[in-house]
Design an enzyme around this catalytic site. Structure first.
Site: not given
Ligand code: NAP
Length: 250
Positions: A59, A150, A152
């Site tokens: 985590d 989020y 911040a």
């Molecule tokens: N998607 C968007 O629109 C977007 C936009 C701007 C920024 N971001 C940023 O990009 C990053 C990745 O986002 P994403 O959209 O690709 O994410 P996602 O598809 O929601 O999740 C990617 C992976 O992160 C893992 N995860 C979540 N919380 C975790 C934790 N506490 N410890 C370890 N693993 C964790 C999840 O697996 P488990 O649940 O099994 O742990 C999941 O496999 C994030 O920092 C997000 O804030 C995303």
């Protein structure tokens, strides 16, 4: 094209979305990649599918897991060349609904976790003159209603990126961030816990606001993570690269 032969990359939250796309791209360029996540199934599926990728169930919000994750990477691979702080959490959280648990959960994964992982990784990154890539959001530097905590937390991550870059430059460790715009992943359903109806509403609004006319896909964002981690970015540190279809500029 960059070569990551013999390089070891640690990506938090690599079982889906942007982290998984980055893991695939690093592995295709020769890296050994360790991805983390809390649910083993997705991590195992990725590791079984792609040679060069293995995983640690951890985590990214847990202090104990931060040290243990880095120790496992070093025990398995003997070095660490880049840490990608990708795992993130968020919520649509109007100020009227904020409470200590919800605020703490967001900062635990977006600010405290990346800090502790970077601390644990630091001696190994100094040894390889490696890199940290933090994953932020357009909303880390653009205001939005009901996203204050989020936003911040990502603003904090962006500013830590700049401070760490200065602090670690003399050791040859570069620190940069990719600020992603709205990207098609599980983030809205899993991380923000929105209903299908709310997700559709948000997506429709975002499509209308993004100058390039569409939400991104993880493969739009991943190459910039790879680029910042590698030798092509050898003279680049303390930067936040926004990859968002022009949303930030609008
Ligand atoms: N998607 C968007 O629109 C977007 C936009 C701007 C920024 N971001 C940023 O990009 C990053 C990745 O986002 P994403 O959209 O690709 O994410 P996602 O598809 O929601 O999740 C990617 C992976 O992160 C893992 N995860 C979540 N919380 C975790 C934790 N506490 N410890 C370890 N693993 C964790 C999840 O697996 P488990 O649940 O099994 O742990 C999941 O496999 C994030 O920092 C997000 O804030 C995303």
């Amino acid at each position: 094209m960059q070569n990551f032969n013999d390089k070891v990359i640690l990506i938090t939250g690599g079982g889906a979305g942007i982290g998984r796309a980055a893991a695939r791209q690093f592995a295709a360029l020769g890296a050994r990649v360790v991805v983390t996540g809390r649910r083993e199934e997705a991590l195992k599926a990725l590791a079984d599918q792609i040679p060069g990728i293995d995983y640690v169930v951890a985590d990214a919000a847990s202090a104990d897991d931060a040290a243990a994750t880095v120790q496992t990477v070093i025990a398995r691979h003997g070095r660490l060349d880049a840490l990608v702080n990708n795992a993130g959490g968020g919520a649509i959280l109007p100020l009227a609904d904020a409470n200590v648990e919800r605020i703490r959960d967001i900062f635990a994964v977006n600010v405290i976790g990346p800090s502790l992982l970077a601390t644990a990784a630091l001696p190994h990154l100094k040894a390889t003159r490696g890199a940290i890539v933090n994953i932020s959001s357009t909303f880390g530097h653009k205001a939005a209603p009901a996203l204050s905590h989020y936003a911040a937390s990502k603003a904090a991550l962006e500013h830590m990126t700049r401070c760490w870059a200065l602090e670690l430059a003399a050791d040859g460790v570069r620190v940069n961030a990719v600020a992603a715009g709205p990207t098609e992943t599980e983030f809205l359903t899993e991380r923000m816990q929105l209903s299908a109806e709310q997700v559709e509403h948000v997506k429709q609004q975002e499509r209308g606001r993004i100058p390039l006319g569409r939400r991104g896909v993880p493969e739009d964002v991943a190459p910039w993570i790879v680029a910042l981690a590698g030798a092509d970015a050898a003279w680049l540190t303390g930067q936040v690269i926004t990859v968002d279809g022009g949303l930030n500029a609008s």
